[in-house]
Write a protein that holds these residues in place. Sequence first.
Motif, PDB file in Angstrom:
ATOM      1  N   SER A   1       0.814  -1.215   0.000  1.00  0.00           N
ATOM      2  CA  SER A   1       0.000   0.000   0.000  1.00  0.00           C
ATOM      3  C   SER A   1       0.853   1.272   0.000  1.00  0.00           C
ATOM      4  O   SER A   1       0.343   2.362  -0.261  1.00  0.00           O
ATOM      5  CB  SER A   1      -0.950   0.013   1.202  1.00  0.00           C
ATOM      6  OG  SER A   1      -0.214  -0.147   2.407  1.00  0.00           O
ATOM      7  N   PHE A   2       2.147   1.143   0.297  1.00  0.00           N
ATOM      8  CA  PHE A   2       3.075   2.275   0.177  1.00  0.00           C
ATOM      9  C   PHE A   2       4.486   1.724  -0.011  1.00  0.00           C
ATOM     10  O   PHE A   2       4.714   0.518   0.064  1.00  0.00           O
ATOM     11  CB  PHE A   2       3.001   3.221   1.390  1.00  0.00           C
ATOM     12  CG  PHE A   2       3.221   2.550   2.719  1.00  0.00           C
ATOM     13  CD1 PHE A   2       4.495   2.443   3.270  1.00  0.00           C
ATOM     14  CD2 PHE A   2       2.143   2.037   3.453  1.00  0.00           C
ATOM     15  CE1 PHE A   2       4.692   1.840   4.501  1.00  0.00           C
ATOM     16  CE2 PHE A   2       2.341   1.441   4.693  1.00  0.00           C
ATOM     17  CZ  PHE A   2       3.627   1.330   5.210  1.00  0.00           C
ATOM     18  N   VAL A   3       5.434   2.608  -0.299  1.00  0.00           N
ATOM     19  CA  VAL A   3       6.818   2.200  -0.550  1.00  0.00           C
ATOM     20  C   VAL A   3       7.408   1.668   0.754  1.00  0.00           C
ATOM     21  O   VAL A   3       7.389   2.364   1.785  1.00  0.00           O
ATOM     22  CB  VAL A   3       7.659   3.386  -1.065  1.00  0.00           C
ATOM     23  CG1 VAL A   3       9.105   2.947  -1.293  1.00  0.00           C
ATOM     24  CG2 VAL A   3       7.055   3.944  -2.342  1.00  0.00           C
ATOM     25  N   PRO A   4       7.955   0.448   0.742  1.00  0.00           N
ATOM     26  CA  PRO A   4       8.549  -0.093   1.969  1.00  0.00           C
ATOM     27  C   PRO A   4       9.685   0.802   2.461  1.00  0.00           C
ATOM     28  O   PRO A   4      10.477   1.325   1.665  1.00  0.00           O
ATOM     29  CB  PRO A   4       9.072  -1.460   1.539  1.00  0.00           C
ATOM     30  CG  PRO A   4       8.292  -1.807   0.313  1.00  0.00           C
ATOM     31  CD  PRO A   4       8.007  -0.518  -0.366  1.00  0.00           C
ATOM     32  N   PRO A   5       9.810   0.990   3.756  1.00  0.00           N
ATOM     33  CA  PRO A   5      10.866   1.872   4.287  1.00  0.00           C
ATOM     34  C   PRO A   5      12.212   1.158   4.365  1.00  0.00           C
ATOM     35  O   PRO A   5      12.303  -0.072   4.292  1.00  0.00           O
ATOM     36  CB  PRO A   5      10.344   2.211   5.685  1.00  0.00           C
ATOM     37  CG  PRO A   5       9.514   1.017   6.065  1.00  0.00           C
ATOM     38  CD  PRO A   5       8.885   0.518   4.800  1.00  0.00           C
ATOM     39  N   ASP A   6      13.252   1.985   4.549  1.00  0.00           N
ATOM     40  CA  ASP A   6      14.616   1.497   4.812  1.00  0.00           C
ATOM     41  C   ASP A   6      15.127   0.535   3.748  1.00  0.00           C
ATOM     42  O   ASP A   6      15.750  -0.485   4.048  1.00  0.00           O
ATOM     43  CB  ASP A   6      14.681   0.824   6.193  1.00  0.00           C
ATOM     44  CG  ASP A   6      14.280   1.776   7.311  1.00  0.00           C
ATOM     45  OD1 ASP A   6      14.667   2.959   7.231  1.00  0.00           O
ATOM     46  OD2 ASP A   6      13.578   1.334   8.239  1.00  0.00           O
TER      47      ASP A   6
END
Length: 592
Positions: free
Chosen positions: A503-508
């Motif tokens: 649902s959104f860009v994965p972090p890190d």
Amino acid sequence: MATGCPTWLHSDLSLHSQRLSLLLLLLLLLGPPTTPGMEDPAFPHMGESSQPLPRACPLRCSCPRADTVDCDGLDLWLFPHNITREAQHLSLQNNQLQELPYNELSRLSGLRTLNLHNNLISSEGLPDEAFESLSQLQHFYVAHNKLSVAPQFLPRSLRVADLAANQVTEIFPLTFGEKPALRSVYLHNNHLSNAGLPPDAFHGSEAVTTLSLSNNRLSYLPPSLPPSLERLHLQNNLISKVPRGALSRQTHLRELYLQHNQLTDSGLDATTFSKLHRLEYLDLSHNQLAAVPAGLPRTLTVLHLGRNRIQQVEAARLRGAGGLRYLLLQHNQLGAVGLPAGALRPLRGLHTLHVYGNRLERVPLALPRRLRSLVLPHNRVAALGARDLAATPRLAELNLAYNHLVSARVHHRAFRRLRALRSLDLAGNQLTRVPSGLPTGLHTLRLQRNQLRALEPEPLAGLDQLRELSLAHNRLRVGDIEPGTWHELQALQVLDLSHNQLSFVPPDLPEALEELHLQSNRISHVGPEAFLSTPSLRALFLRANRLHMTSIAPEAFLGLPHLCMVDTTGNPEQVLIQLPSTAPRQPQAGCP
């Protein structure tokens, strides 16, 4: 005061001028006086030029040298006139010629190269008599014409003859026979049957190294082939049999192409290949063989047996082929016992084994220790035991894609001994988690089209040399990617997370990342800090998500000086993209 000459002076000058003109005319008519011993024959006399005469060249053709005439691609319908008798190389390819006049061709007795490739020349338009005077011809190219029979006679001086892609049904004893300098003959893509090849077709031509008879109508391997052959192309015929002894004299043969024929086990015997002591490449793919042929020579390097009907490989059939490095057995009928333990043990130097598209239920046991590439996708392998791959410590490529592997039956030590492994393909299986115990030297890991629901740091720990990771077509959500998952992937450059449920860009994400695939997810918003951890990013794929015009924060691409592609096509609305001043102005156009 008046100026000018007196009238009497004008009259004298006019009379004098007329006398000079008559004297010059008389000298021109009589020519210069000759003095014995004083004439220089090299000196250019009146009416002669010190420049050489221009070289004769047919209209529209080019003649870069005195012995070369190039009339390539001029749409000529008639043989060009005014070709110098000194011509040694004549190119008439890519025209519309239907015939060659005997009188024009026969006078070019010095020709060494005649190129007639890609015209409309029929056998009636190529007079045999014309070749009688071409006693120095070495290279003859007449491919892609309309010949129905080969010339009955070609010059004895011939070295290369190309008659490919015609409609030839017959050749004659002196077409290629009695040519001691002949090296290469190309007859592929014709209509030749065995009846159209005389038994003495190559008698007296003992230097032929290359013969191409592919794409014809031969039903058995022709006898009496030149013993000097090094390359023999017989693919795409109707060959069902190699007569006994047909290859007994071809001891120099290095490459033999017999693919796409109708060979069966009964069409070969134990002596078919046994005398080929220099054979390196043998292609028997796309036939009807049920077993590996017997009598394979020790010199063989590549054996292609793909797309036959082989059900089992016997070690005895491979015992003589100890030098084999590439064994291709794809798309046969190898089942549960198709490759019994130790069947390939005689092949100690085997480098590559292809067995994809069979019915194998497990990785073959006791494979050669030096094996570097094992390719067996599209089989029925459902489990990997702790020691299934222990015999192949030098393996660099392992492809197990599109089998029946499930996570519960992949032992955590299955890959433990594969320290040299660089590429692992497990795509298209039924894995629900990343296998553990992966070799730390991996460069490429493919896990697309599985059933992955979660990513944890432990299975990816230590993979600090991994450059490409594909996780596309799984069931991943951002909440299922645990913190620290990407932490040790310091060399990762390509990450494919497309066709998941993000649902959104994965972090890190990894710092070295250059290419990120996020297409076909559920992403509806890209925040200003989405790419803070990926300063090297060059290409970003966000197409077919749920983005709207202002879904991407204006600051999202700050700090990405190398970004040269952002693909947002296929979203509900056209997405506005604001790039930093250091980035290219038209990122959708693609990276250089």
